[in-house]
Design a protein around this motif. Structure first.
Motif, short mmCIF file in Angstrom:
data_model
loop_
_atom_site.label_atom_id
_atom_site.label_comp_id
_atom_site.label_asym_id
_atom_site.label_seq_id
_atom_site.Cartn_x
_atom_site.Cartn_y
_atom_site.Cartn_z
N CYS A 20 1.86 1.90 -5.08
CA CYS A 20 1.49 0.49 -5.15
C CYS A 20 -0.03 0.33 -5.17
N THR A 67 0.83 -1.20 0.00
CA THR A 67 0.00 0.00 0.00
C THR A 67 0.87 1.25 0.00
N GLY A 84 -2.11 -1.77 -3.68
CA GLY A 84 -2.87 -2.11 -2.48
C GLY A 84 -3.86 -3.22 -2.72
#
Length: 398
Positions: free
Chosen positions: A81, A77, A83
């Motif tokens: 990114c 996360t 997540g």
């Protein structure tokens, strides 16, 4: 009797015999389909040629494309990114390895080893410096743990980092490093006077080199290198501050092994599908070989092990998403799924006969790739001993 119990079950789906798609959310299916379509367009038409030549041309372009679809560090996360859930990451690994183990290895090493180490153990400055570019595929990472003479016993590593004023000076060698010669940052683990520490090493640092390993008969469509650290001088802020000891690299490996649990089933699925298709069209004794009992017995056994393995991967993914997945359970998955995937590939080869060794079919390529997957990130024997210790309470490692 409930209304649901009076309804007729849906038709049997040969591609999903256990109905596992029913357990997936629309977002899960969207992730799977996106990765599957990317692999079908950018890998499958070319991978046999890459494998035959022992090269992965355009790896940096592929990394950027993987970043654009959110496949790099996708379960992390922040910092660019995605997540994504553990199940979504697993589905992506399955689709990538259905194309080729080398492509899944590129993604696993980037996200589950190099990025995961920085995300979990790095300083905020290290995260800001490296993770956004790695998530986008602009920076490729590698993970240096295994050494030329040190594999399953990482505590005996010889790579050493010594303090020189406020700097660190690293000396040693790492071996069998995916992405090594194309990486912009290497997460390197080394002994120090205070225990094993991890370092984020920019690969343009003087003294660092990464000669590519050639003459492989497995993972040929993948960049594999040696890392040579010849008194590589790093500032104090290169060390990952969040961990000391083997728990650092071992936790990264557990995260990457989880992706292998899914990925191995992708390679198995590819071989199984090739065997089914071949059995429907290849004729012997006046009819398709798929109509003979022995062939159907092979296909049935392959289907059972394939979808049991996928079911196991789903279960472990749900446990990871719930924060309840233990390393011993990851060992359970890797031990079973890679071992069964290899057997599925070998059985598929027998159905294809002589054509099974041709690169016009994916079977032999997957079979040889899985020989590497079988031993990297924990050999069969090591995972057996992990489970043996968990079952008996007795440590048989030494």
């Amino acid at each position: 009797m409930s209304t649901a119990s009076r309804q007729a079950p849906p038709p049997f789906d040969p591609e999903d015999p256990l109905g596992l798609d029913d357990t997936l959310e629309p977002e899960d299916l969207a992730v799977r389909d996106t990765v599957r379509e990317w692999a079908a367009d950018r890998v499958l038409p070319y991978v046999a040629e890459w494998y035959e030549s022992g090269e992965l041309p355009g790896v940096r372009d592929l990394a950027r494309e993987l970043g654009s679809i959110g496949a790099l560090g996708m379960s992390l996360t922040g910092y660019g990114c995605a997540g994504a859930s553990a199940v979504q990451y697993g589905l992506a690994c399955l689709e990538l390895e259905a194309a080729d183990s080398g492509i899944r290895s590129l993604v696993s090493v980037q996200g589950s080893l190099a990025m995961y180490a920085i995300h979990r153990f790095g300083s905020e400055e290290q995260k800001q410096r490296w993770l956004p570019g790695m998530a986008a595929g602009e920076i490729i990472g590698c993970f240096g743990l295994t050494e030329p003479d040190i594999g399953s016993d990482p505590a005996s590593m010889r790579t050493y980092a010594k303090k020189d004023g406020t700097d660190w000076v690293l000396t040693g060698r790492k071996m069998w490093i995916t992405n090594g010669s194309v990486a912009g940052v290497a997460v390197v683990w080394a002994r120090t006077d205070e225990g094993i520490r991890g370092f984020a090493v920019p690969t343009d640092t003087p003294g660092f080199s990464a000669p590519e390993i050639k003459h492989k008969w497995s993972l040929r469509a993948s960049v594999t290198s040696e890392l040579v650290l010849d008194e590589v001088r790093l500032p104090a802020d290169a060390v990952l501050p969040g961990v000391t000891g083997l728990k650092g690299p071992l936790s990264c490996l557990s995260h990457a092994r989880y992706g292998i649990v899914w990925g191995a089933m992708g390679a198995a699925r590819s071989c199984f599908e090739a065997a089914v298709d071949y059995s429907r069209t290849r004729e012997q004794f006046g009819r398709p070989i798929g109509g003979f009992q022995l062939t159907q017995a092979k296909l049935a056994d392959m289907a059972v092990e394939l979808h049991k393995g996928i079911l196991l991967a789903h279960h472990l993914g749900r446990r990871m998403d719930a924060g309840r997945l233990r390393p011993e359970q990851v060992s359970f998955g890797k031990l079973n799924n890679v071992r069964e995937a290899i057997e599925i590939c070998r059985t598929a080869r027998t159905i294809l006969g002589a054509n099974g060794i041709s690169l016009e079919y994916p079977v032999m390529r997957h079979a040889t790739n899985l020989e590497s997957v079988l031993t990297y990130e924990g050999t069969v024997e090591m995972h057996q001993l992990v489970l043996g210790k968990a079952l008996t309470g007795l440590d048989a490692f030494r």
